[in-house]
Write a protein that holds these residues in place. Structure first.
Motif, short mmCIF file in Angstrom:
data_model
loop_
_atom_site.label_atom_id
_atom_site.label_comp_id
_atom_site.label_asym_id
_atom_site.label_seq_id
_atom_site.Cartn_x
_atom_site.Cartn_y
_atom_site.Cartn_z
N LYS A 2 -20.71 31.45 51.03
CA LYS A 2 -19.60 30.54 50.77
C LYS A 2 -20.15 29.25 50.17
O LYS A 2 -21.32 28.94 50.31
N THR A 3 -19.29 28.50 49.51
CA THR A 3 -19.69 27.26 48.85
C THR A 3 -19.15 26.06 49.61
O THR A 3 -17.98 26.03 50.00
N ILE A 4 -20.00 25.06 49.79
CA ILE A 4 -19.62 23.84 50.50
C ILE A 4 -18.74 22.99 49.59
O ILE A 4 -19.13 22.66 48.47
N GLN A 5 -17.56 22.64 50.06
CA GLN A 5 -16.70 21.74 49.31
C GLN A 5 -17.18 20.30 49.47
O GLN A 5 -17.29 19.58 48.49
N ARG A 6 -17.40 19.91 50.73
CA ARG A 6 -17.95 18.58 50.98
C ARG A 6 -18.50 18.50 52.39
O ARG A 6 -18.23 19.34 53.24
N LYS A 7 -19.28 17.45 52.61
CA LYS A 7 -19.88 17.19 53.92
C LYS A 7 -19.21 15.95 54.50
O LYS A 7 -18.82 15.05 53.77
N GLU A 8 -19.14 15.91 55.82
CA GLU A 8 -18.59 14.74 56.52
C GLU A 8 -19.42 14.47 57.75
O GLU A 8 -19.84 15.39 58.45
N ASP A 26 -24.56 26.70 48.18
CA ASP A 26 -24.13 27.94 48.83
C ASP A 26 -24.71 28.00 50.23
O ASP A 26 -25.85 27.60 50.47
N ILE A 27 -23.91 28.50 51.14
CA ILE A 27 -24.31 28.61 52.54
C ILE A 27 -23.92 30.00 53.03
O ILE A 27 -23.00 30.61 52.50
N TYR A 28 -24.64 30.51 54.02
CA TYR A 28 -24.39 31.86 54.51
C TYR A 28 -23.85 31.84 55.93
O TYR A 28 -24.40 31.19 56.80
#
Length: 166
Positions: free
Chosen positions: A91-97, A148-150
């Motif tokens: 999956k793809t990271i939209q944003r970090k918080e 991308d993250i798994y």
């Protein structure tokens, strides 16, 4: 993509089974006392000479129901452990918080003579597919927006074992 479960993954899946053991055990203990008492009360009212057999039957039924509850709650997780596989979803990271949050119930408020503030901590989240996922600080520092993250997911129970950055 499917890969083999690691020892840590198996340990995490077994940890998910704990409520599937506790709830049926409590159901058996509480149900046995309540139903046995009720059956004993009915036997006493109707003056049944051989009423003990009904008590044994009800305890047996409660025991069978407890076993059934265990299988219902833990069945999929046990199949995941037996299969020994997990699914990797990219999956793809939209944003970090990151944000400062407080621990629930960590303060004494009101009439207590020793009032203290709530314990604060920094919460790290990834937003992926418009959903927040809480992660640890190390993973938060490794990744950036658009990476991308798994997701490591058990196929039967759909339990998310972990989130990994590669």
């Amino acid at each position: 993509m499917r890969i083999k479960l690691t020892e840590q993954d198996i340990k995490d899946l077994k940890y998910q089974c704990r409520m599937g053991y506790i709830i049926p055990f409590l159901f058996f203990i509480i149900g046995s006392f309540l139903i046995t008492g009720f059956v004993h009360f009915i036997i006493t009212i109707f003056k049944e000479p051989e009423g003990d057999i009904y008590i044994y039957i009800t305890i047996g039924i409660v025991f069978v129901l407890s076993i059934l509850i265990n299988f219902i709650m833990n069945g999929k997780v046990k199949r995941d452990i037996r299969n020994g596989e997990k699914i990797l979803k990219k999956k793809t990271i939209q944003r970090k918080e990151s944000m400062v949050d407080v621990e629930a119930g960590s303060a004494n408020v009101g009439t207590m003579p020793h009032n203290r503030r709530m314990n604060k901590f920094i919460r790290y989240d990834l937003i992926i597919d418009n959903t927040k996922y809480r992660i640890d600080k190390e993973l938060f520092e490794k990744c950036k927006d658009g990476d991308d993250i798994y997701f490591h997911i058990a196929p039967e129970s759909k339990f998310r074992i972990k989130i990994d950055f590669k």
